[in-house]
Scaffold this motif. Structure first.
Motif, PDB file in Angstrom:
ATOM      1  N   ALA A  92       0.826  -1.210   0.000  1.00 15.22           N
ATOM      2  CA  ALA A  92       0.000   0.000   0.000  1.00 15.22           C
ATOM      3  C   ALA A  92       0.858   1.257   0.000  1.00 15.22           C
ATOM      4  O   ALA A  92       0.545   2.232  -0.690  1.00 15.22           O
ATOM      5  CB  ALA A  92      -0.924  -0.005   1.219  1.00 15.22           C
ATOM      6  N   TYR A  93       1.958   1.247   0.769  1.00 21.44           N
ATOM      7  CA  TYR A  93       2.773   2.452   0.891  1.00 21.44           C
ATOM      8  C   TYR A  93       3.373   2.857  -0.453  1.00 21.44           C
ATOM      9  O   TYR A  93       3.477   4.042  -0.755  1.00 21.44           O
ATOM     10  CB  TYR A  93       3.885   2.216   1.912  1.00 21.44           C
ATOM     11  CG  TYR A  93       4.633   3.470   2.302  1.00 21.44           C
ATOM     12  CD1 TYR A  93       4.163   4.269   3.347  1.00 21.44           C
ATOM     13  CD2 TYR A  93       5.777   3.873   1.630  1.00 21.44           C
ATOM     14  CE1 TYR A  93       4.825   5.434   3.708  1.00 21.44           C
ATOM     15  CE2 TYR A  93       6.450   5.040   1.978  1.00 21.44           C
ATOM     16  CZ  TYR A  93       5.971   5.816   3.022  1.00 21.44           C
ATOM     17  OH  TYR A  93       6.636   6.966   3.364  1.00 21.44           O
ATOM     18  N   MET A  94       3.770   1.877  -1.263  1.00 23.51           N
ATOM     19  CA  MET A  94       4.404   2.155  -2.549  1.00 23.51           C
ATOM     20  C   MET A  94       3.434   2.003  -3.720  1.00 23.51           C
ATOM     21  O   MET A  94       3.868   1.865  -4.869  1.00 23.51           O
ATOM     22  CB  MET A  94       5.594   1.210  -2.742  1.00 23.51           C
ATOM     23  CG  MET A  94       6.651   1.292  -1.673  1.00 23.51           C
ATOM     24  SD  MET A  94       7.506   2.875  -1.640  1.00 23.51           S
ATOM     25  CE  MET A  94       8.454   2.769  -3.166  1.00 23.51           C
ATOM     26  N   ALA A  95       2.132   2.038  -3.443  1.00 25.24           N
ATOM     27  CA  ALA A  95       1.131   1.750  -4.472  1.00 25.24           C
ATOM     28  C   ALA A  95       1.236   2.686  -5.671  1.00 25.24           C
ATOM     29  O   ALA A  95       0.987   2.274  -6.813  1.00 25.24           O
ATOM     30  CB  ALA A  95      -0.267   1.824  -3.869  1.00 25.24           C
ATOM     31  N   ASP A  96       1.591   3.914  -5.440  1.00 22.47           N
ATOM     32  CA  ASP A  96       1.624   4.890  -6.536  1.00 22.47           C
ATOM     33  C   ASP A  96       2.999   5.044  -7.171  1.00 22.47           C
ATOM     34  O   ASP A  96       3.172   5.885  -8.064  1.00 22.47           O
ATOM     35  CB  ASP A  96       1.145   6.253  -6.021  1.00 22.47           C
ATOM     36  CG  ASP A  96      -0.292   6.217  -5.535  1.00 22.47           C
ATOM     37  OD1 ASP A  96      -1.078   5.447  -6.114  1.00 22.47           O
ATOM     38  OD2 ASP A  96      -0.615   6.937  -4.567  1.00 22.47           O
ATOM     39  N   ASP A  97       3.951   4.271  -6.722  1.00 19.20           N
ATOM     40  CA  ASP A  97       5.299   4.389  -7.271  1.00 19.20           C
ATOM     41  C   ASP A  97       5.415   3.543  -8.541  1.00 19.20           C
ATOM     42  O   ASP A  97       5.123   2.343  -8.515  1.00 19.20           O
ATOM     43  CB  ASP A  97       6.342   3.927  -6.243  1.00 19.20           C
ATOM     44  CG  ASP A  97       7.747   4.379  -6.602  1.00 19.20           C
ATOM     45  OD1 ASP A  97       8.270   3.916  -7.630  1.00 19.20           O
ATOM     46  OD2 ASP A  97       8.322   5.194  -5.856  1.00 19.20           O
ATOM     47  N   PRO A  98       5.842   4.115  -9.650  1.00 14.47           N
ATOM     48  CA  PRO A  98       5.919   3.337 -10.897  1.00 14.47           C
ATOM     49  C   PRO A  98       6.977   2.238 -10.857  1.00 14.47           C
ATOM     50  O   PRO A  98       6.929   1.317 -11.679  1.00 14.47           O
ATOM     51  CB  PRO A  98       6.273   4.403 -11.947  1.00 14.47           C
ATOM     52  CG  PRO A  98       6.918   5.513 -11.167  1.00 14.47           C
ATOM     53  CD  PRO A  98       6.240   5.517  -9.850  1.00 14.47           C
ATOM     54  N   ASP A  99       7.909   2.309  -9.922  1.00 15.94           N
ATOM     55  CA  ASP A  99       8.968   1.297  -9.824  1.00 15.94           C
ATOM     56  C   ASP A  99       8.757   0.377  -8.627  1.00 15.94           C
ATOM     57  O   ASP A  99       9.713  -0.123  -8.041  1.00 15.94           O
ATOM     58  CB  ASP A  99      10.332   1.980  -9.703  1.00 15.94           C
ATOM     59  CG  ASP A  99      10.750   2.654 -10.998  1.00 15.94           C
ATOM     60  OD1 ASP A  99      10.485   2.086 -12.062  1.00 15.94           O
ATOM     61  OD2 ASP A  99      11.330   3.760 -10.934  1.00 15.94           O
ATOM     62  N   ARG A 100       7.495   0.127  -8.283  1.00 16.71           N
ATOM     63  CA  ARG A 100       7.212  -0.713  -7.127  1.00 16.71           C
ATOM     64  C   ARG A 100       7.784  -2.112  -7.293  1.00 16.71           C
ATOM     65  O   ARG A 100       8.270  -2.714  -6.327  1.00 16.71           O
ATOM     66  CB  ARG A 100       5.700  -0.776  -6.884  1.00 16.71           C
ATOM     67  CG  ARG A 100       5.312  -1.610  -5.678  1.00 16.71           C
ATOM     68  CD  ARG A 100       3.865  -1.438  -5.285  1.00 16.71           C
ATOM     69  NE  ARG A 100       2.939  -1.846  -6.320  1.00 16.71           N
ATOM     70  CZ  ARG A 100       1.623  -1.986  -6.125  1.00 16.71           C
ATOM     71  NH1 ARG A 100       1.097  -1.690  -4.944  1.00 16.71           N
ATOM     72  NH2 ARG A 100       0.834  -2.350  -7.109  1.00 16.71           N
ATOM     73  N   ARG A 101       7.746  -2.674  -8.494  1.00 13.21           N
ATOM     74  CA  ARG A 101       8.305  -4.016  -8.725  1.00 13.21           C
ATOM     75  C   ARG A 101       9.791  -4.061  -8.375  1.00 13.21           C
ATOM     76  O   ARG A 101      10.262  -4.972  -7.698  1.00 13.21           O
ATOM     77  CB  ARG A 101       8.094  -4.424 -10.183  1.00 13.21           C
ATOM     78  CG  ARG A 101       8.856  -5.689 -10.589  1.00 13.21           C
ATOM     79  CD  ARG A 101       8.845  -5.867 -12.090  1.00 13.21           C
ATOM     80  NE  ARG A 101       9.278  -4.682 -12.808  1.00 13.21           N
ATOM     81  CZ  ARG A 101      10.562  -4.340 -12.980  1.00 13.21           C
ATOM     82  NH1 ARG A 101      11.522  -5.094 -12.482  1.00 13.21           N
ATOM     83  NH2 ARG A 101      10.875  -3.238 -13.653  1.00 13.21           N
ATOM     84  N   ARG A 102      10.517  -3.053  -8.826  1.00 16.15           N
ATOM     85  CA  ARG A 102      11.950  -2.997  -8.533  1.00 16.15           C
ATOM     86  C   ARG A 102      12.180  -2.863  -7.030  1.00 16.15           C
ATOM     87  O   ARG A 102      13.106  -3.480  -6.476  1.00 16.15           O
ATOM     88  CB  ARG A 102      12.575  -1.817  -9.279  1.00 16.15           C
ATOM     89  CG  ARG A 102      14.048  -1.605  -9.012  1.00 16.15           C
ATOM     90  CD  ARG A 102      14.657  -0.620 -10.013  1.00 16.15           C
ATOM     91  NE  ARG A 102      14.025   0.689  -9.979  1.00 16.15           N
ATOM     92  CZ  ARG A 102      14.417   1.685  -9.172  1.00 16.15           C
ATOM     93  NH1 ARG A 102      15.422   1.505  -8.341  1.00 16.15           N
ATOM     94  NH2 ARG A 102      13.805   2.850  -9.218  1.00 16.15           N
ATOM     95  N   PHE A 103      11.340  -2.096  -6.366  1.00 18.91           N
ATOM     96  CA  PHE A 103      11.460  -1.922  -4.922  1.00 18.91           C
ATOM     97  C   PHE A 103      11.326  -3.266  -4.205  1.00 18.91           C
ATOM     98  O   PHE A 103      12.109  -3.592  -3.310  1.00 18.91           O
ATOM     99  CB  PHE A 103      10.388  -0.950  -4.443  1.00 18.91           C
ATOM    100  CG  PHE A 103      10.395  -0.700  -2.959  1.00 18.91           C
ATOM    101  CD1 PHE A 103      11.329   0.152  -2.395  1.00 18.91           C
ATOM    102  CD2 PHE A 103       9.474  -1.319  -2.133  1.00 18.91           C
ATOM    103  CE1 PHE A 103      11.336   0.390  -1.022  1.00 18.91           C
ATOM    104  CE2 PHE A 103       9.477  -1.089  -0.757  1.00 18.91           C
ATOM    105  CZ  PHE A 103      10.402  -0.233  -0.204  1.00 18.91           C
ATOM    106  N   PHE A 104      10.340  -4.061  -4.614  1.00 15.36           N
ATOM    107  CA  PHE A 104      10.147  -5.367  -3.971  1.00 15.36           C
ATOM    108  C   PHE A 104      11.285  -6.332  -4.317  1.00 15.36           C
ATOM    109  O   PHE A 104      11.632  -7.196  -3.515  1.00 15.36           O
ATOM    110  CB  PHE A 104       8.789  -5.951  -4.353  1.00 15.36           C
ATOM    111  CG  PHE A 104       7.670  -5.465  -3.479  1.00 15.36           C
ATOM    112  CD1 PHE A 104       7.270  -6.188  -2.381  1.00 15.36           C
ATOM    113  CD2 PHE A 104       7.033  -4.258  -3.755  1.00 15.36           C
ATOM    114  CE1 PHE A 104       6.251  -5.731  -1.551  1.00 15.36           C
ATOM    115  CE2 PHE A 104       6.011  -3.788  -2.942  1.00 15.36           C
ATOM    116  CZ  PHE A 104       5.626  -4.522  -1.835  1.00 15.36           C
ATOM    117  N   GLY A 105      11.857  -6.180  -5.496  1.00 17.48           N
ATOM    118  CA  GLY A 105      13.027  -6.985  -5.819  1.00 17.48           C
ATOM    119  C   GLY A 105      14.183  -6.689  -4.880  1.00 17.48           C
ATOM    120  O   GLY A 105      14.882  -7.599  -4.405  1.00 17.48           O
TER     121      GLY A 105
END
Length: 628
Positions: free
Chosen positions: A107-120
């Motif tokens: 939820a915190y990174m929901a609007d970030d376009p690079d959320r996938r990279r963040f979770f990686g």
């Protein structure tokens, strides 16, 4: 199930690989894969714990060789797993709290376009830290150690378009390389002395080693621990690390990076038990850092930076306890575990506040948020009560045990260490009460147009679960010496010291300083009106705390400027000396060749005249020799 221990590392590592190399096509589901990988590692950890509890204490440790890595002469290194009582504590903390942070991040990174990279990057962080704590030798631990450093660099600088984030990431990376050099040198000394880097080989041979060598190894390992756990003198990177997203702060401060140094010291307990000089250095570093971190936290207006200073101080308590030897190892780990709950909860709570306040982090522009954010206020409040050590919350059991052990360590040293721990507890109560009052109480100091709102369920549920840990974890770990008995096979039998000060007196003193800290904070921030802008005219102590006790200035004057001057001097030597001598030789050859080239005219008559002249000179020389 023991044959699947490798899944602890493999699951989050596989998640990181998939997320970082699958590209944009994984954007829609990548965050759920990251959560699944973290939860999968936690599930494996719980299953292994159940299996471990089903065996006798001496048979609980799991040793598993995965493959041979370096078979070179005497250096024989296997990639192996050692899952014992100590590493199990860390596995459950890292994967459990890490999973909650993953869920919160959805939820915190929901609007970030690079959320996938963040979770990686989050998955890579978990995999590296899990490898660090389940390794069965120092070299594999070092691989995880470096992986944690890489992942922290990537996460702190995740918003690299911000110059402050990019600078903070580089600062953390460089300062941690200093500690990594210490750990690497310590490993070299180990191999030169013991001929092995495996825990069992090093620890078994340590009894026959020279005390000076053991002290050197202990000090080098401490240097590595100081960098990773942000202890004096390598603490300056921690505050700037707040430039990363808030879930990163929670992960670094509660479950992963800063706990690595404490793990290294406690894991190396057989070495420190035989190295009193290094053990004394550990105690001093812990005592100084817990006071320094608490001092810095008193003047921070950025809510995340205040909590960062708090982490520095609380890790100082753990390092202090680890330096007390068998009397403190278990308490260091107990405080590490309880801190994992309440500090993660506090950071996630700060993220919820920042989210509700539209990315505002200055507490001077908060005020009165307890009604607008009731769930965040409740969970943050429970974490606050835990960290300041109010009974029966988690921090009371672990911090009070460290204070008692410090006081009981004997003589003047005991009073000095115990006094430092008590003063630190009072200052902790002051600055954390300051955070509570400035954020949730008093008049509203919001900017016009601000409409605070509670965080969504994916953020509040992890906060609620961590709040339960903040309430109950300390009692469960301390009940009838549960954790002490659990860790005995790894750190040895817990040593009960003779208390110079009665336990009731030290407990009363600890609660007394906490009450004083709360009262002083209330008088300064609860009753007085807080300005929206920090006053410029303040005391020298406040200025020092705002500037992180001049840590950056010290590093700049003592290390950066002399280092830059030395580098400039070496460049001058290289340019004028090395390059100059090479260039001079080249110029000599060039000028000589230019002159000799003038003798080559291309006319046969010139060559004939030269031959005749030469022949005449030779004949004249021969005649002169004969006549003489």
């Amino acid at each position: 199930m023991t044959q699947y221990t490798w899944l602890l590392v493999a699951l989050p590592l596989a998640g990181a690989v998939i997320l970082l190399f699958s590209g944009r096509r994984a954007d829609a589901w990548g965050h759920w894969l990251g959560c699944a990988a973290a939860l999968g590692a936690f599930g494996v950890g719980v299953t292994l714990l159940t299996d471990m509890l089903g065996r006798a204490g001496v048979d609980r440790a799991i040793h598993q060789k995965l493959f041979t890595w370096i078979p070179v002469g005497q250096l024989q290194v296997d990639v192996g797993i050692q899952l014992d009582q100590l590493s199990m504590c860390f596995v459950l903390l890292i994967s459990g709290v890490g999973s909650l942070i993953h869920i919160y991040s959805v939820a915190y990174m929901a609007d970030d376009p690079d959320r996938r990279r963040f979770f990686g990057y989050l998955n890579l962080f978990l995999a590296s830290m899990l490898l660090l704590v389940v390794a069965d030798n120092y070299l594999v631990l070092y691989v995880g150690w470096e992986g944690v450093g890489l992942a922290s660099y990537l996460l702190i600088g995740f918003w690299y378009h911000k110059p402050s984030a990019a600078t903070a990431a580089k600062k953390a990376f460089v300062m941690n390389r200093v500690g990594d050099a210490g750990l690497a040198l310590g490993m070299l000394v180990m191999f030169a002395t013991f001929g092995t880097l495996s825990y069992s080989g090093v620890f078994n041979a340590a009894f026959a080693a020279d005390r000076g060598t053991l002290n050197a190894v202990g000090l080098l390992l401490l240097l590595g621990a100081c960098a990773k756990s942000a202890q004096v003198p390598l603490q300056a990177w921690l505050g700037d690390a707040m430039e990363g997203p808030t879930p990163v702060s929670a992960l670094i401060h509660a479950a992963t990076m800063v706990t690595a140094g404490v793990y290294l010291i406690v894991r190396s307990n057989p070495l420190y038990n035989l190295a009193p000089g290094a053990q004394l250095a550990v105690v001093i570093v812990g005592a100084v850092t817990l006071l320094l971190g608490a001092f810095i936290g008193c003047a921070k207006d950025d809510i995340k930076r205040a909590l960062a200073a708090s982490t520095m101080s609380q890790i100082g308590y753990m390092v202090l306890a680890a330096g007390l030897g068998p009397a403190g190892y278990a308490f260091a780990i107990m405080h590490l575990l309880t801190h994992g709950f309440f500090k993660a909860g506090l950071f996630l709570g700060s993220g919820a506040v920042i989210h509700g306040m539209h990315e505002e982090q200055d507490m001077r522009r908060y005020g009165g948020l307890r009604k607008a954010l009731p769930i965040t206020f409740a969970t943050f409040g429970l974490g606050y009560l835990a960290i300041i050590g109010v009974p029966p919350f988690a921090g009371y059991f672990s911090k009070d045990a460290i204070i008692e052990a410090a006081l009981a360590s004997g003589g003047v040293r005991g009073y000095v260490l115990g006094g430092a721990a008590l003063v630190g507890a009072g200052i902790t109560a002051f600055y954390m009460t300051r955070v509570m009052l400035m954020t949730f109480f008093g008049k509203r100091r919001w900017a016009p147009g601000t409409h605070p709102h509670e965080a969504p369920g994916l953020m509040t549920v992890p906060m609620i679960l961590l709040a339960f840990g903040s309430v109950f974890a300390g009692f469960l770990l301390a009940y009838k010496g549960t954790l002490q008995h659990w860790l005995e096979p790894v750190v040895g039998e817990h040593e009960e010291l003779t208390h110079a000060v009665p336990v009731w007196a030290s407990t009363s003193a600890a609660l007394g300083v906490v009450i004083i800290g709360i009262a002083v904070a209330y008088l300064m921030y609860g009753r007085a009106e807080i300005p929206r802008v920090a006053p410029l005219s303040v005391s020298p102590l406040t200025t020092a705390a705002r500037r992180d006790a001049y840590g950056d200035a010290f590093n700049e004057e003592v290390f950066m400027r002399p280092g830059a001057q030395l580098t400039h001097a070496l460049v001058e030597v290289d340019d004028e000396g090395v390059d100059g001598s090479v260039n001079a030789l080249a110029a000599l050859v060039s000028s000589t060749s230019n002159r000799l080239r003038g003798l080559q005219t291309g006319f046969a008559r010139n060559y004939a005249l030269s031959m005749l002249t030469g022949a005449a000179l030779v004949v004249a020389l021969i005649l002169a020799v004969k006549l003489w």
